[in-house]
Scaffold this motif. Structure first.
Motif, PDB file in Angstrom:
ATOM      1  N   MET A 108      41.175  55.690  41.691  1.00  0.00           N
ATOM      2  CA  MET A 108      39.890  54.984  41.643  1.00  0.00           C
ATOM      3  C   MET A 108      39.433  54.591  43.045  1.00  0.00           C
ATOM      4  N   VAL A 109      40.375  54.138  43.855  1.00  0.00           N
ATOM      5  CA  VAL A 109      40.026  53.746  45.222  1.00  0.00           C
ATOM      6  C   VAL A 109      39.635  54.970  46.047  1.00  0.00           C
ATOM      7  N   ALA A 110      40.303  56.082  45.803  1.00  0.00           N
ATOM      8  CA  ALA A 110      39.930  57.320  46.493  1.00  0.00           C
ATOM      9  C   ALA A 110      38.505  57.717  46.137  1.00  0.00           C
ATOM     10  N   ARG A 111      38.166  57.603  44.868  1.00  0.00           N
ATOM     11  CA  ARG A 111      36.798  57.922  44.443  1.00  0.00           C
ATOM     12  C   ARG A 111      35.813  56.960  45.095  1.00  0.00           C
ATOM     13  N   TRP A 112      36.191  55.672  45.160  1.00  0.00           N
ATOM     14  CA  TRP A 112      35.350  54.666  45.811  1.00  0.00           C
ATOM     15  C   TRP A 112      35.083  55.048  47.265  1.00  0.00           C
ATOM     16  N   LEU A 113      36.111  55.528  47.956  1.00  0.00           N
ATOM     17  CA  LEU A 113      35.953  55.941  49.352  1.00  0.00           C
ATOM     18  C   LEU A 113      35.004  57.137  49.470  1.00  0.00           C
ATOM     19  N   VAL A 114      35.188  58.121  48.580  1.00  0.00           N
ATOM     20  CA  VAL A 114      34.336  59.313  48.620  1.00  0.00           C
ATOM     21  C   VAL A 114      32.885  58.949  48.330  1.00  0.00           C
ATOM     22  N   GLU A 115      32.666  58.118  47.324  1.00  0.00           N
ATOM     23  CA  GLU A 115      31.303  57.748  46.942  1.00  0.00           C
ATOM     24  C   GLU A 115      30.608  56.938  48.034  1.00  0.00           C
ATOM     25  N   ARG A 116      31.365  56.391  48.944  1.00  0.00           N
ATOM     26  CA  ARG A 116      30.791  55.624  50.052  1.00  0.00           C
ATOM     27  C   ARG A 116      30.826  56.376  51.373  1.00  0.00           C
ATOM     28  N   GLY A 117      31.026  57.700  51.283  1.00  0.00           N
ATOM     29  CA  GLY A 117      30.818  58.541  52.451  1.00  0.00           C
ATOM     30  C   GLY A 117      32.024  59.154  53.104  1.00  0.00           C
ATOM     31  N   SER A 161      46.062  34.285  27.058  1.00  0.00           N
ATOM     32  CA  SER A 161      46.294  33.019  26.370  1.00  0.00           C
ATOM     33  C   SER A 161      46.379  31.858  27.360  1.00  0.00           C
ATOM     34  N   GLN A 162      46.667  32.178  28.628  1.00  0.00           N
ATOM     35  CA  GLN A 162      46.749  31.169  29.674  1.00  0.00           C
ATOM     36  C   GLN A 162      45.417  30.974  30.409  1.00  0.00           C
ATOM     37  N   GLY A 163      44.404  31.720  29.973  1.00  0.00           N
ATOM     38  CA  GLY A 163      43.088  31.572  30.578  1.00  0.00           C
ATOM     39  C   GLY A 163      42.731  32.624  31.596  1.00  0.00           C
ATOM     40  N   VAL A 164      43.609  33.593  31.813  1.00  0.00           N
ATOM     41  CA  VAL A 164      43.375  34.636  32.825  1.00  0.00           C
ATOM     42  C   VAL A 164      43.097  35.953  32.129  1.00  0.00           C
ATOM     43  N   ARG A 165      42.016  36.613  32.466  1.00  0.00           N
ATOM     44  CA  ARG A 165      41.729  37.933  31.902  1.00  0.00           C
ATOM     45  C   ARG A 165      41.855  38.992  32.986  1.00  0.00           C
ATOM     46  N   GLY A 166      41.950  40.228  32.548  1.00  0.00           N
ATOM     47  CA  GLY A 166      42.088  41.323  33.491  1.00  0.00           C
ATOM     48  C   GLY A 166      40.791  41.648  34.215  1.00  0.00           C
ATOM     49  N   ILE A 167      40.916  42.098  35.438  1.00  0.00           N
ATOM     50  CA  ILE A 167      39.784  42.545  36.241  1.00  0.00           C
ATOM     51  C   ILE A 167      39.413  43.957  35.786  1.00  0.00           C
ATOM     52  N   THR A 168      38.143  44.185  35.481  1.00  0.00           N
ATOM     53  CA  THR A 168      37.726  45.534  35.103  1.00  0.00           C
ATOM     54  C   THR A 168      37.685  46.418  36.345  1.00  0.00           C
ATOM     55  N   ASN A 169      37.757  47.723  36.129  1.00  0.00           N
ATOM     56  CA  ASN A 169      37.681  48.654  37.256  1.00  0.00           C
ATOM     57  C   ASN A 169      36.391  48.455  38.046  1.00  0.00           C
ATOM     58  N   GLN A 170      35.283  48.292  37.323  1.00  0.00           N
ATOM     59  CA  GLN A 170      33.995  48.108  37.992  1.00  0.00           C
ATOM     60  C   GLN A 170      33.992  46.835  38.843  1.00  0.00           C
ATOM     61  N   GLU A 171      34.554  45.751  38.294  1.00  0.00           N
ATOM     62  CA  GLU A 171      34.616  44.503  39.056  1.00  0.00           C
ATOM     63  C   GLU A 171      35.478  44.670  40.302  1.00  0.00           C
ATOM     64  N   GLY A 172      36.621  45.339  40.153  1.00  0.00           N
ATOM     65  CA  GLY A 172      37.509  45.521  41.289  1.00  0.00           C
ATOM     66  C   GLY A 172      36.872  46.310  42.412  1.00  0.00           C
ATOM     67  N   LEU A 173      36.202  47.391  42.071  1.00  0.00           N
ATOM     68  CA  LEU A 173      35.551  48.202  43.090  1.00  0.00           C
ATOM     69  C   LEU A 173      34.363  47.476  43.710  1.00  0.00           C
ATOM     70  N   SER A 174      33.694  46.641  42.930  1.00  0.00           N
ATOM     71  CA  SER A 174      32.607  45.826  43.486  1.00  0.00           C
ATOM     72  C   SER A 174      33.153  44.824  44.496  1.00  0.00           C
ATOM     73  N   VAL A 175      34.348  44.283  44.217  1.00  0.00           N
ATOM     74  CA  VAL A 175      34.998  43.386  45.170  1.00  0.00           C
ATOM     75  C   VAL A 175      35.293  44.118  46.472  1.00  0.00           C
ATOM     76  N   LEU A 176      35.750  45.359  46.371  1.00  0.00           N
ATOM     77  CA  LEU A 176      36.022  46.135  47.579  1.00  0.00           C
ATOM     78  C   LEU A 176      34.752  46.344  48.395  1.00  0.00           C
ATOM     79  N   ASP A 177      33.619  46.535  47.712  1.00  0.00           N
ATOM     80  CA  ASP A 177      32.342  46.672  48.427  1.00  0.00           C
ATOM     81  C   ASP A 177      32.077  45.449  49.295  1.00  0.00           C
TER      82      ASP A 177
END
Length: 245
Positions: A1-10, A181-197
């Motif tokens: 996914m990160v490799a694709r993120w790099l390619v999509e950004r040039g 159950s402890q209040g923490v949910r998983g980060i979606t792929n889209q959210e994670g890549l947006s964070v990298l942006d």
């Protein structure tokens, strides 16, 4: 996914580095996209915990592809145990790919004009996590390396990730239900890549924590929390039950 993120950004050339030199299991679909995307994407066999191997890999990439402009270090291994049961073997198993690997990449690319040096850290370094003293320490070391590079005027960001919800160690270990159950949910792929942006920008902090969490659940009155969060727990009533990152 990160490799694709790099390619999509040039990025016109992307080198994926792993100890096996093979595409990870379950990543066949992403690999097919990368092979058809028009960029030069290749896999290189290298153990980043081996300093000489990293130097050879960097030299090989530069001779065959060209100047290296960015590094993204995502390696991670777990060897969980309570503190009294931690062993040197367990510490080294976690430390080698994450910290030694990051430092080897840092050293081997000192001559490069890097625009990007991203380290995948963990919120365990910020909040702690039962049974993960070795993992928390290793990720804290990544945070320190990012700050050291910034102090030298070099590109760097260490992202303290919470659990990713669609891929990664949290999915593979099956802990997401407990964390929810402890209040923490998983980060979606889209959210994670947006964070990298956001974090890849020059004006981003050297260390960034990312954790989708309902603080009122995580730090409820009956929850046992670390000393770091004890004062925060007393104020959680004013935060409400909404989710924050």
């Amino acid at each position: 996914m990160v490799a694709r993120w790099l390619v999509e950004r040039g990025a016109g050339h992307v080198v994926l580095v792993s100890r096996s030199g093979k595409v990870a299991r379950g990543a066949e679909r992403e690999w097919e996209w990368l092979q058809a995307c028009g960029a030069d994407v290749r896999v290189h066999r290298c153990d980043v915990a081996d300093g000489s191997a990293v130097r050879e890999m960097v030299a090989s990439v530069e001779s065959s592809v060209g100047a290296i402009r960015g590094v993204v270090h995502t390696a991670g291994v777990l060897a969980d145990a309570m503190l009294l049961n931690q062993t040197m073997e367990g510490l080294q198993k976690v430390w080698a790919p994450k910290v030694t690997g990051a430092y080897n990449l840092h050293e081997a690319t000192q001559h490069c004009e890097l625009e990007l040096f991203v380290l995948f850290s963990s919120t365990s370094a910020m909040l702690g996590n039962a049974g993960q003293t070795n993992y928390a320490a290793a990720n804290a070391a990544l945070d320190g390396l990012a700050r050291e590079r910034r102090a030298r005027g070099q590109s760097a960001v260490s992202v303290q990730w919470g659990p990713w919800g669609e891929a990664g160690m949290a999915v593979e270990s099956g802990v997401l239900a407990t964390m929810k159950s402890q209040g923490v949910r998983g980060i979606t792929n889209q959210e994670g890549l947006s964070v990298l942006d956001v974090t890849a920008r020059d004006d981003a902090p050297a260390v960034v924590g990312v954790l989708p969490v309902k603080w009122a659940t995580l730090l409820g009155p009956s929850s046992e929390v670390s000393a770091l969060l004890s004062d925060f727990q007393q104020a959680v009533g004013g935060i409400g039950v909404g989710e924050a990152t």
